[in-house]
Each structure stands twice: as C-alpha cells, then as structure tokens.
Design an enzyme around this catalytic site. Sequence first.
Site, PDB file in Angstrom:
ATOM      1  CE  LYS A  53      -3.554  -2.551   2.239  1.00  0.00           C
ATOM      2  NZ  LYS A  53      -4.642  -2.817   3.537  1.00  0.00           N
ATOM      3  CD  GLN A  97      -3.451  -4.462   6.477  1.00  0.00           C
ATOM      4  OE1 GLN A  97      -3.239  -3.642   5.855  1.00  0.00           O
ATOM      5  NE2 GLN A  97      -4.056  -5.571   6.300  1.00  0.00           N
ATOM      6  CG  ASP A 120      -9.418   0.114   5.312  1.00  0.00           C
ATOM      7  OD1 ASP A 120      -9.214  -0.222   3.831  1.00  0.00           O
ATOM      8  OD2 ASP A 120      -8.687  -0.472   6.227  1.00  0.00           O
TER       9      ASP A 120
END
Length: 289
Positions: A53, A97, A120
């Site tokens: 990412k 994460q 997200d």
Amino acid sequence: MTARTLDGTALARTVRGEVAERVAALALRGVRPGLAVILVGDDPASAVYVRNKVKACEDSGLHSVQERYAASMTEADLLSRIAALNADPLIHGILVQMPLPRHLDAHRVIEAIAPAKDVDGFSVHSAGQLMAGLPGLRPATPLGCMKMLESTGVSLRGQHAVVIGRSNTVGKPMALLLLQAHATVTVCHSGTPDLAAHTRSADIVVAAVGRRGMLTAAMVKPGAIVIDVGINRDEAGKLCGDVDFAGVAEVAGWISPVPGGVGPMTIAMLLSNTLQAAELAAAATHQAP
Ligand code: NAP
C-alpha cells in the site's frame, strides 16, 4: 478456456494512472493527498500488505506515512496515535491494518478514525452512508470488484448477482453496491443450504469466503461473470482464490484470476479513496470563510 479474463493488474494500472493525474491537479492547489498506515504487531502477511500500500502511494505521487508498533501496544496509545493523525492536515486517509492483536478492540479502533479520513470505509458512519445510498468512502475491495464489473461493459441492471460471504468488509458492502447498481442480489453464507442452487442461477457471482476451490464449474451458469475475492494458499503454498479457476473458466463468460485480480484493484481503490478524501478536504478548506 472460454471465459475472458478480468485482468485486475491492468485495470488497476489504469485506475492508478487516473489517480496520479488527479493528484497532479491537486498539487497545483498546494495539496498532496496523504495516507497513514498503522501496523500493530509482526504478522508477516500484514507487513506485506502494508508495504504494498505504501509503495503504491509513492508510485502515484501520494504522501504516505507508515507507523509500525509492537504487538504489546496498548489501546490507549493506539487511540492517541489515531487522534494525532485525525488532527494532522497532511494526512487525509488513515488505515489500521487488520487483524489487530487480540487485546485491541478493532471496532473501537476503527470508530476512532475521523469519518472524513476513513479510507477503508469500515466505520459505522461509512457503512451507514453506503446503506442509505449517500456519497461517502466505500470499502476498497468491493469498490474494486464494481470497477471490474464495469470494465466488462455489461449493464448490471436486472442481473441476478450472488455474493458468497457476508463480512462487514467485503460481502455486505459488495451486496449493497450491487443493489445500488440495480442488480437483484442474493447473499449466501455458511448457513445457506444448497449454495449451488443459488450460484447456478446467477449472472454474476462474487466469491468472498476464504476457501480454496469452493466455487466449481458445476455451480456456474454458462456465460456468468465470476469475481474471485478469496485469498488462499494451495498445498504448494501458491496463492489461489475461492474459485476453481481452470474448471470455471470453461463455463463462465468472464473470470478474475488470483493473483492478478481483485488484489491489485483493492490497492488502486484505496489510493482513489485517499485522493477523494483529500479533494473533499481541499474543497472544504477553500469554502471555509
Ligand atoms: P470472513 O470475514 O472470514 O467472511 C467469510 C464469509 O464466508 C462469511 O460470511 C462466511 O459465512 C462465509 N462462508 C464460510 N464458509 C462458507 C461456505 N461453505 N459457504 C458459503 N459461505 C461461507 O472473510 P472476508 O474478510 O470477507 O474475506 C473473504 C476472503 O476474501 C478471504 O479469503 C480474504 O483473505 C479475502 N480478501 C481479499 C481481499 C483482496 O484484496 N483480494 C480483500 C479482503 C478479503 P458466515 O458469516 O456464516 O460465517
């Protein structure tokens, strides 16, 4: 093989090119989209995801910050880092994460992220916006699947879509995005009797389970579009999805491979979400008195 391949790597390259162009346009207004990625603990798979990412951000001209903490980090410390990033004007997106070490409450952590920086799209606020059909930040994986479907040129209106899996991060938002695109949606899960009866009548199947080869050719209608979200390993340790690719490719009209399908699209859509968050922040600053 009769199915056409939905090449996620190529499509992701196109999306990232478009992101890079808009990043350059935003730079002219003195804004560089910034993503902060927080990794707690030393899960090797998570470390690879985070690295990918961050690298993708750099390649597309976004600013990125990677924060890595020991698995023993307290929830109070993590929440205070998120609060600092919420207040940081150089950061437009915050991603924690998953999975987190067990002593950390993932729900509380996600809810601590400012809604405008929830790239997200996992927070209750973002999920509510999706549910209500309001504009907002959508979870990157289902958003990437929608882009793949769009790339086929097939109208989704009135198509029967079957989503296998009902997680908050993939299955449920996927079903809602398909509904928004006017598909007729069936959501299946571990308690669904006779899964094949549903998938055999589907024009579109999205498999998001995490069980290798669970969707076989006999379960797929000829010509269907099959999107494979699953990430699994075969006996040899090779990456594979939920779909028996070789078999289903003989029946389906379109099929996405693993690797090289949904994975790269997820990263591309995360960049797109970060850009969207930065554009909105820039517009809000511009409008402020
Ligand atoms: P998850 O939270 O474990 O959800 C899995 C879903 O599959 C659950 O809803 C479960 O049903 C359902 N399920 C399990 N066994 C089933 C069966 N035999 N028949 C029908 N449904 C069944 O997983 P997730 O986070 O949604 O992820 C799903 C897969 O996608 C995983 O392999 C994950 O690694 C992968 N993934 C890939 C990406 C990417 O970028 N490519 C991103 C995210 C996730 P219940 O609800 O009844 O338990």
